[in-house]
Design a protein around this motif. Structure first.
Motif, PDB file in Angstrom:
ATOM      1  N   LEU A 135      -2.501  41.429   6.682  1.00 12.54           N
ATOM      2  CA  LEU A 135      -2.926  41.057   8.036  1.00 12.54           C
ATOM      3  C   LEU A 135      -4.447  41.020   8.157  1.00 12.54           C
ATOM      4  O   LEU A 135      -4.975  40.656   9.205  1.00 12.54           O
ATOM      5  CB  LEU A 135      -2.349  42.026   9.076  1.00 12.54           C
ATOM      6  CG  LEU A 135      -0.813  42.107   9.180  1.00 12.54           C
ATOM      7  CD1 LEU A 135      -0.399  43.144  10.209  1.00 12.54           C
ATOM      8  CD2 LEU A 135      -0.212  40.760   9.538  1.00 12.54           C
ATOM      9  N   ASN A 136      -5.139  41.379   7.088  1.00 14.16           N
ATOM     10  CA  ASN A 136      -6.608  41.375   7.094  1.00 14.16           C
ATOM     11  C   ASN A 136      -7.178  42.172   8.269  1.00 14.16           C
ATOM     12  O   ASN A 136      -8.070  41.711   8.983  1.00 14.16           O
ATOM     13  CB  ASN A 136      -7.141  39.933   7.148  1.00 14.16           C
ATOM     14  CG  ASN A 136      -7.582  39.459   5.770  1.00 14.16           C
ATOM     15  OD1 ASN A 136      -8.092  40.255   4.955  1.00 14.16           O
ATOM     16  ND2 ASN A 136      -7.410  38.177   5.508  1.00 14.16           N
ATOM     17  N   LEU A 137      -6.672  43.381   8.433  1.00 15.63           N
ATOM     18  CA  LEU A 137      -7.082  44.187   9.588  1.00 15.63           C
ATOM     19  C   LEU A 137      -8.560  44.579   9.537  1.00 15.63           C
ATOM     20  O   LEU A 137      -9.153  44.878  10.560  1.00 15.63           O
ATOM     21  CB  LEU A 137      -6.201  45.439   9.714  1.00 15.63           C
ATOM     22  CG  LEU A 137      -4.720  45.181   9.983  1.00 15.63           C
ATOM     23  CD1 LEU A 137      -3.993  46.495  10.243  1.00 15.63           C
ATOM     24  CD2 LEU A 137      -4.518  44.233  11.157  1.00 15.63           C
ATOM     25  N   SER A 138      -9.130  44.567   8.331  1.00 18.23           N
ATOM     26  CA  SER A 138     -10.549  44.926   8.246  1.00 18.23           C
ATOM     27  C   SER A 138     -11.429  43.855   8.874  1.00 18.23           C
ATOM     28  O   SER A 138     -12.573  44.108   9.222  1.00 18.23           O
ATOM     29  CB  SER A 138     -10.948  45.188   6.793  1.00 18.23           C
ATOM     30  OG  SER A 138     -10.699  44.049   6.003  1.00 18.23           O
ATOM     31  N   SER A 144      -3.096  42.914  14.170  1.00 17.35           N
ATOM     32  CA  SER A 144      -1.781  43.566  14.096  1.00 17.35           C
ATOM     33  C   SER A 144      -0.926  43.278  15.328  1.00 17.35           C
ATOM     34  O   SER A 144       0.289  43.429  15.290  1.00 17.35           O
ATOM     35  CB  SER A 144      -1.958  45.074  13.938  1.00 17.35           C
ATOM     36  OG  SER A 144      -2.565  45.604  15.095  1.00 17.35           O
ATOM     37  N   LEU A 145      -1.561  42.870  16.418  1.00 15.99           N
ATOM     38  CA  LEU A 145      -0.821  42.606  17.657  1.00 15.99           C
ATOM     39  C   LEU A 145      -0.303  41.174  17.738  1.00 15.99           C
ATOM     40  O   LEU A 145       0.525  40.853  18.586  1.00 15.99           O
ATOM     41  CB  LEU A 145      -1.700  42.900  18.881  1.00 15.99           C
ATOM     42  CG  LEU A 145      -2.286  44.314  18.976  1.00 15.99           C
ATOM     43  CD1 LEU A 145      -3.198  44.435  20.187  1.00 15.99           C
ATOM     44  CD2 LEU A 145      -1.180  45.370  19.033  1.00 15.99           C
ATOM     45  N   GLY A 204      -3.854  52.645  14.874  1.00 19.22           N
ATOM     46  CA  GLY A 204      -3.033  51.593  15.453  1.00 19.22           C
ATOM     47  C   GLY A 204      -1.706  51.458  14.747  1.00 19.22           C
ATOM     48  O   GLY A 204      -1.399  52.221  13.825  1.00 19.22           O
ATOM     49  N   GLY A 205      -0.916  50.494  15.224  1.00 17.67           N
ATOM     50  CA  GLY A 205       0.397  50.262  14.626  1.00 17.67           C
ATOM     51  C   GLY A 205       0.635  48.788  14.389  1.00 17.67           C
ATOM     52  O   GLY A 205      -0.029  47.934  15.001  1.00 17.67           O
ATOM     53  N   PHE A 230      -8.497  50.972   5.064  1.00 17.80           N
ATOM     54  CA  PHE A 230      -8.660  49.522   5.092  1.00 17.80           C
ATOM     55  C   PHE A 230      -9.227  49.027   3.758  1.00 17.80           C
ATOM     56  O   PHE A 230      -9.829  49.788   2.997  1.00 17.80           O
ATOM     57  CB  PHE A 230      -9.603  49.116   6.234  1.00 17.80           C
ATOM     58  CG  PHE A 230      -8.898  49.005   7.564  1.00 17.80           C
ATOM     59  CD1 PHE A 230      -7.569  49.363   7.713  1.00 17.80           C
ATOM     60  CD2 PHE A 230      -9.594  48.527   8.676  1.00 17.80           C
ATOM     61  CE1 PHE A 230      -6.934  49.267   8.949  1.00 17.80           C
ATOM     62  CE2 PHE A 230      -8.972  48.424   9.913  1.00 17.80           C
ATOM     63  CZ  PHE A 230      -7.642  48.787  10.054  1.00 17.80           C
ATOM     64  N   TYR A 231      -9.041  47.739   3.503  1.00 14.97           N
ATOM     65  CA  TYR A 231      -9.513  47.104   2.270  1.00 14.97           C
ATOM     66  C   TYR A 231     -10.516  46.021   2.628  1.00 14.97           C
ATOM     67  O   TYR A 231     -10.495  45.502   3.740  1.00 14.97           O
ATOM     68  CB  TYR A 231      -8.337  46.470   1.536  1.00 14.97           C
ATOM     69  CG  TYR A 231      -7.314  47.472   1.077  1.00 14.97           C
ATOM     70  CD1 TYR A 231      -7.397  48.037  -0.184  1.00 14.97           C
ATOM     71  CD2 TYR A 231      -6.271  47.873   1.912  1.00 14.97           C
ATOM     72  CE1 TYR A 231      -6.470  48.966  -0.615  1.00 14.97           C
ATOM     73  CE2 TYR A 231      -5.333  48.799   1.496  1.00 14.97           C
ATOM     74  CZ  TYR A 231      -5.437  49.346   0.234  1.00 14.97           C
ATOM     75  OH  TYR A 231      -4.522  50.259  -0.175  1.00 14.97           O
ATOM     76  N   PRO A 232     -11.352  45.627   1.666  1.00  8.74           N
ATOM     77  CA  PRO A 232     -12.253  44.509   1.946  1.00  8.74           C
ATOM     78  C   PRO A 232     -11.440  43.257   2.281  1.00  8.74           C
ATOM     79  O   PRO A 232     -10.336  43.100   1.749  1.00  8.74           O
ATOM     80  CB  PRO A 232     -13.012  44.308   0.628  1.00  8.74           C
ATOM     81  CG  PRO A 232     -12.803  45.558  -0.159  1.00  8.74           C
ATOM     82  CD  PRO A 232     -11.513  46.161   0.315  1.00  8.74           C
TER      83      PRO A 232
END
Ligand code: ZN
Ligand code: ZN
Ligand code: ZN
Length: 251
Positions: A135-138, A144-145, A204-205, A230-232
């Protein structure tokens, strides 16, 4: 054949095995992909072989059996494992809703929904970790939503919950790609999951959707995440996810 609606998300438009529906969910056209034998083990030939990575884990701290701890199951859903009452207590704010959903499914190990829930439970750490990457959250934590990591599975004849399916594909799908009713339901669900995990001390979720292409059963699994894990941006995830799910390869 329509899919069942174990969690209130009813993908009635999806016909298991139909090429056009499979295209719709992002697997590409043509026949269902065949399993490939793993590099490290042959799960298709012998699904009852143990996964390399011990997959009974505490659902809060992710300690596994190799650490010598003994586990007990949540007495309500009988799916999630914990290493201590303390971990169970800490996990409760985020497990509560998921536990309710799981408890509604008959406790029959041959029930397809229950089978998929148990598989999901055994692989939760890698599902959560892969979703954070996918999801590339970083880049944007709020992705995520609006997006879900969708994993497509086929049934495998195994007595062990962790090898009872193999993954044939995975993709990030926008919630907007689902029919309006499902989209609304999933958006509401992920917001609640996000809130509950924040209450539990996480950042978060998110949701991971697992779909069995053979019987159309869907499990939507909530997971929490922390910024420190998190990841790059652009860190690869798919190959690793497949290796974990299908071969039990750790790292
Ligand atoms: Zn179709
Ligand atoms: Zn624990
Ligand atoms: Zn439970």
């Amino acid at each position: 054949m329509t899919s069942s609606a174990p969690l209130g998300v009813n993908l009635e438009w999806f016909t298991p095995g139909c090429p056009c529906c499979i295209e719709e969910v992002g697997l590409g056209n043509g026949p269902l992909p065949e399993p490939t034998a793993g590099k490290h083990r042959h799960p298709i030939l012998d699904p009852n072989e143990s996964l390399r990575n011990e997959s009974t884990q505490c659902q809060y701290c992710y300690k596994n059996k190799e650490t010598g701890v003994t586990f007990f199951r949540c007495s309500a859903c009988m799916i999630d494992f914990y290493c201590s009452k303390e971990c169970q207590k800490k996990a409760w704010p985020s497990h509560k809703e998921d536990c309710k959903r799981k408890s509604r499914v008959p406790k029959d190990e041959n029930n397809p929904t229950r089978r998929l829930q148990r598989f999901t439970g055994r692989h939760r750490p890698v599902l959560a970790d892969s979703a954070v990457r996918a999801l590339n959250l970083s880049v944007d934590i709020n992705r995520s939503l609006d997006f879900v990591l969708a994993i497509f599975l086929r049934r495998r004849d195994s007595q062990k919950p962790e090898t009872s399916y193999f993954a044939t594909g995975a993709d990030v799908l926008p919630l907007e790609a689902f029919p309006p009713e499902q989209c609304t339901e999933m958006k509401a669900m992920v917001r609640k999951v996000d809130e509950d995990h924040k209450k539990g001390g996480m950042d978060g979720g998110l949701l991971v959707l697992l779909m069995c292409l053979d019987d159309g059963v869907i499990n939507i699994a909530p997971a929490g995440f922390s910024r420190e894990h998190f990841y790059p941006p652009g860190t690869p995830w798919k190959e690793l996810l497949m290796a974990h799910l299908n071969e039990g390869v750790a790292n």
